[in-house]
Design a protein around this motif. Structure first.
Motif, PDB file in Angstrom:
ATOM      1  N   LEU A 196      10.731  11.722  -2.995  1.00  0.00           N
ATOM      2  CA  LEU A 196      11.394  12.777  -3.763  1.00  0.00           C
ATOM      3  C   LEU A 196      12.855  12.431  -4.030  1.00  0.00           C
ATOM      4  O   LEU A 196      13.397  12.766  -5.089  1.00  0.00           O
ATOM      5  CB  LEU A 196      11.297  14.106  -3.012  1.00  0.00           C
ATOM      6  N   GLU A 197      13.500  11.767  -3.073  1.00  0.00           N
ATOM      7  CA  GLU A 197      14.887  11.362  -3.285  1.00  0.00           C
ATOM      8  C   GLU A 197      14.983  10.229  -4.307  1.00  0.00           C
ATOM      9  O   GLU A 197      15.923  10.179  -5.100  1.00  0.00           O
ATOM     10  CB  GLU A 197      15.507  10.922  -1.957  1.00  0.00           C
ATOM     11  N   ARG A 198      14.005   9.352  -4.281  1.00  0.00           N
ATOM     12  CA  ARG A 198      14.024   8.208  -5.202  1.00  0.00           C
ATOM     13  C   ARG A 198      13.601   8.607  -6.613  1.00  0.00           C
ATOM     14  O   ARG A 198      14.134   8.106  -7.604  1.00  0.00           O
ATOM     15  CB  ARG A 198      13.091   7.117  -4.658  1.00  0.00           C
ATOM     16  N   PHE A 199      12.641   9.530  -6.717  1.00  0.00           N
ATOM     17  CA  PHE A 199      12.135   9.964  -8.021  1.00  0.00           C
ATOM     18  C   PHE A 199      12.228  11.489  -8.102  1.00  0.00           C
ATOM     19  O   PHE A 199      11.230  12.190  -7.874  1.00  0.00           O
ATOM     20  CB  PHE A 199      10.687   9.512  -8.226  1.00  0.00           C
ATOM     21  N   ASP A 204       8.420  11.548 -13.713  1.00  0.00           N
ATOM     22  CA  ASP A 204       8.300  10.220 -13.108  1.00  0.00           C
ATOM     23  C   ASP A 204       7.260  10.220 -11.989  1.00  0.00           C
ATOM     24  O   ASP A 204       6.466   9.275 -11.861  1.00  0.00           O
ATOM     25  CB  ASP A 204       9.657   9.776 -12.556  1.00  0.00           C
ATOM     26  N   LEU A 205       7.269  11.273 -11.183  1.00  0.00           N
ATOM     27  CA  LEU A 205       6.279  11.362 -10.107  1.00  0.00           C
ATOM     28  C   LEU A 205       4.860  11.427 -10.674  1.00  0.00           C
ATOM     29  O   LEU A 205       3.940  10.811 -10.131  1.00  0.00           O
ATOM     30  CB  LEU A 205       6.555  12.592  -9.242  1.00  0.00           C
ATOM     31  N   LYS A 206       4.699  12.164 -11.755  1.00  0.00           N
ATOM     32  CA  LYS A 206       3.372  12.272 -12.371  1.00  0.00           C
ATOM     33  C   LYS A 206       2.909  10.918 -12.895  1.00  0.00           C
ATOM     34  O   LYS A 206       1.749  10.528 -12.717  1.00  0.00           O
ATOM     35  CB  LYS A 206       3.393  13.290 -13.506  1.00  0.00           C
ATOM     36  N   TYR A 211      -0.716   6.385 -12.344  1.00  0.00           N
ATOM     37  CA  TYR A 211      -0.923   4.938 -12.285  1.00  0.00           C
ATOM     38  C   TYR A 211      -1.562   4.535 -10.960  1.00  0.00           C
ATOM     39  O   TYR A 211      -2.453   3.672 -10.917  1.00  0.00           O
ATOM     40  CB  TYR A 211       0.415   4.220 -12.459  1.00  0.00           C
ATOM     41  N   THR A 212      -1.117   5.158  -9.869  1.00  0.00           N
ATOM     42  CA  THR A 212      -1.669   4.838  -8.551  1.00  0.00           C
ATOM     43  C   THR A 212      -3.153   5.162  -8.486  1.00  0.00           C
ATOM     44  O   THR A 212      -3.952   4.380  -7.958  1.00  0.00           O
ATOM     45  CB  THR A 212      -0.915   5.621  -7.463  1.00  0.00           C
ATOM     46  N   ILE A 213      -3.531   6.303  -9.033  1.00  0.00           N
ATOM     47  CA  ILE A 213      -4.942   6.706  -9.003  1.00  0.00           C
ATOM     48  C   ILE A 213      -5.786   5.777  -9.870  1.00  0.00           C
ATOM     49  O   ILE A 213      -6.848   5.300  -9.459  1.00  0.00           O
ATOM     50  CB  ILE A 213      -5.078   8.168  -9.468  1.00  0.00           C
ATOM     51  N   VAL A 214      -5.314   5.505 -11.073  1.00  0.00           N
ATOM     52  CA  VAL A 214      -6.083   4.666 -11.998  1.00  0.00           C
ATOM     53  C   VAL A 214      -6.203   3.238 -11.476  1.00  0.00           C
ATOM     54  O   VAL A 214      -7.210   2.554 -11.712  1.00  0.00           O
ATOM     55  CB  VAL A 214      -5.421   4.686 -13.393  1.00  0.00           C
ATOM     56  N   MET A 248       2.719  15.853  -5.521  1.00  0.00           N
ATOM     57  CA  MET A 248       2.571  14.581  -6.238  1.00  0.00           C
ATOM     58  C   MET A 248       3.018  13.411  -5.370  1.00  0.00           C
ATOM     59  O   MET A 248       2.377  12.351  -5.358  1.00  0.00           O
ATOM     60  CB  MET A 248       3.380  14.617  -7.533  1.00  0.00           C
ATOM     61  N   ALA A 249       4.120  13.592  -4.651  1.00  0.00           N
ATOM     62  CA  ALA A 249       4.585  12.525  -3.760  1.00  0.00           C
ATOM     63  C   ALA A 249       3.557  12.245  -2.667  1.00  0.00           C
ATOM     64  O   ALA A 249       3.286  11.084  -2.330  1.00  0.00           O
ATOM     65  CB  ALA A 249       5.925  12.915  -3.139  1.00  0.00           C
ATOM     66  N   LEU A 250       2.964  13.307  -2.120  1.00  0.00           N
ATOM     67  CA  LEU A 250       1.922  13.124  -1.109  1.00  0.00           C
ATOM     68  C   LEU A 250       0.698  12.445  -1.711  1.00  0.00           C
ATOM     69  O   LEU A 250       0.049  11.614  -1.059  1.00  0.00           O
ATOM     70  CB  LEU A 250       1.536  14.478  -0.514  1.00  0.00           C
TER      71      LEU A 250
END
Length: 347
Positions: A196-199, A204-206, A211-214, A248-250
């Motif tokens: 959360l601090e980085r993004f 951006d998180l979405k 991308y991570t899921i795909v 989203m971060a989780l």
């Protein structure tokens, strides 16, 4: 940045602990190799002290007697590892590093050896190899067997005195798994906070979560669709912003793993420079008229609530500058659709 100093602070103890574990593993492996060489070497053919030869013979005899118990214990440990990995499928390595996981594996090893002793006591003539395999892989079923110590004289069985180790074993397993989960909670919370601090922007998180899921190779089509649908549900104007970003971060952590999150947060990872939302909004304001911008936003945002919000924003009180209306709609569009989606329309 704050998250980098926090990450460095957390990384040093973990790396030192990992080096310590690797050191112990090397020592144990070297000890086992030395023991195997000592037992295999034919000391009878060379001139050594008699006590050395006698000690070697005693060790060989002990190994023959304890060998089946060692093999069964190792199989039980493998079963313990498998249980932990299956329970904490999203964090297998992190779960196995916890002390409670190591304790559970050790107890599984001991329980398997105990079950083997019980099996050999009740069936001493059974095939040794099959007993080792059967008990090593199925000791949990054996240990859950209810052993009758004293049977009721009437034969009804309601007052039999029995030993139920299965209940104790199940309670212990649940305790260990709960403690492992609690230990992992700290790491999960730390990783989510750093993300959360980085993004800080929800768009951006979405994008990263999608991308991570795909990119996951092991997800089925249905699982991928379900996860993407859950992500779309979070990306909703009616959802609380903090809850949506945290979820989203989780989701990024659970689908990508801790190593993937560390890569995203790594200082050495090159981060391509991207246009800011303000600069993109400025381009939208300059390129589109108010009606064209409303049409673009309505096309990119399929949610009825989002479309209604855009239409209401375009109907601001008379006298309001059109540029202000377009700027408001442009920023909302960028926040909801994501910078990359909007940039593809502009370029």
């Amino acid at each position: 940045m704050a998250y980098l100093s926090s990450a460095e602070h957390l990384a040093h103890p973990q790396s030192e602990e990992r080096r310590g574990q690797v050191g112990w593993i090397i020592v144990i492996v070297l000890f086992l190799l030395a023991l195997v060489l000592f037992l295999a070497f034919p000391l009878e053919t060379i001139s050594v002290q008699p006590w050395v030869t006698a000690w070697q013979a005693q060790l060989r005899l002990a190994l023959i007697q304890l060998g089946p118990f060692i093999l069964v214990g190792l199989l039980g440990a493998v079963v313990g590892f498998s249980e932990i990995v299956a329970t904490f499928a999203n964090y297998p390595r992190e779960a196995l590093r916890t002390r409670w996981a190591q304790f559970l594996v050790l107890v599984n090893l001991t329980a398997a050896a105990l079950a083997f002793w019980i099996a050999r006591t009740y069936a001493p003539s059974a095939d040794l190899v099959m007993t080792i395999i059967g008990v090593g892989l199925g000791f949990q079923a054996l240990i859950r067997t209810r052993f009758i110590i004293a049977k009721e004289f009437s034969g009804k069985g309601s007052s039999d005195i029995s030993l139920n180790l299965g209940w104790l074993y199940d309670q212990f397993q649940n305790l260990c798994k709960n403690q492992i989960d609690l230990e992992l909670m700290k790491g999960r919370r730390t990783a989510v906070t750093r993300l959360l601090e980085r993004f800080p922007k929800i768009g951006d998180l979405k994008d990263i979560a999608a991308y991570t899921i795909v990119s996951r190779a092991t997800l089925t089509t249905d699982e991928e669709k379900a996860k993407l649908a859950e992500l779309d549900t979070l990306f909703n104007p009616n959802a609380p912003a903090n809850f949506a970003k945290t979820s989203m971060a989780l989701m990024i952590l659970e689908n990508g793993g801790q190593a993937y999150v560390d890569l995203l947060l790594s200082e050495s990872t090159p981060t391509p420079s991207k246009p800011t939302p303000e600069s993109i909004a400025k381009q939208l304001v300059e390129k589109y008229t108010l009606s064209d911008l409303v049409a673009l936003a309505t096309r990119l945002l399929t949610s009825e609530n989002e479309q209604n919000w855009i239409k209401d924003a375009a109907k601001t009180a008379q006298g309001a500058p059109e540029a202000s209306q377009k700027g408001t709609i442009a920023l909302f569009l960028i926040q909801r659709a994501g910078t990359e989606t909007v940039l593809r329309e502009i370029l």
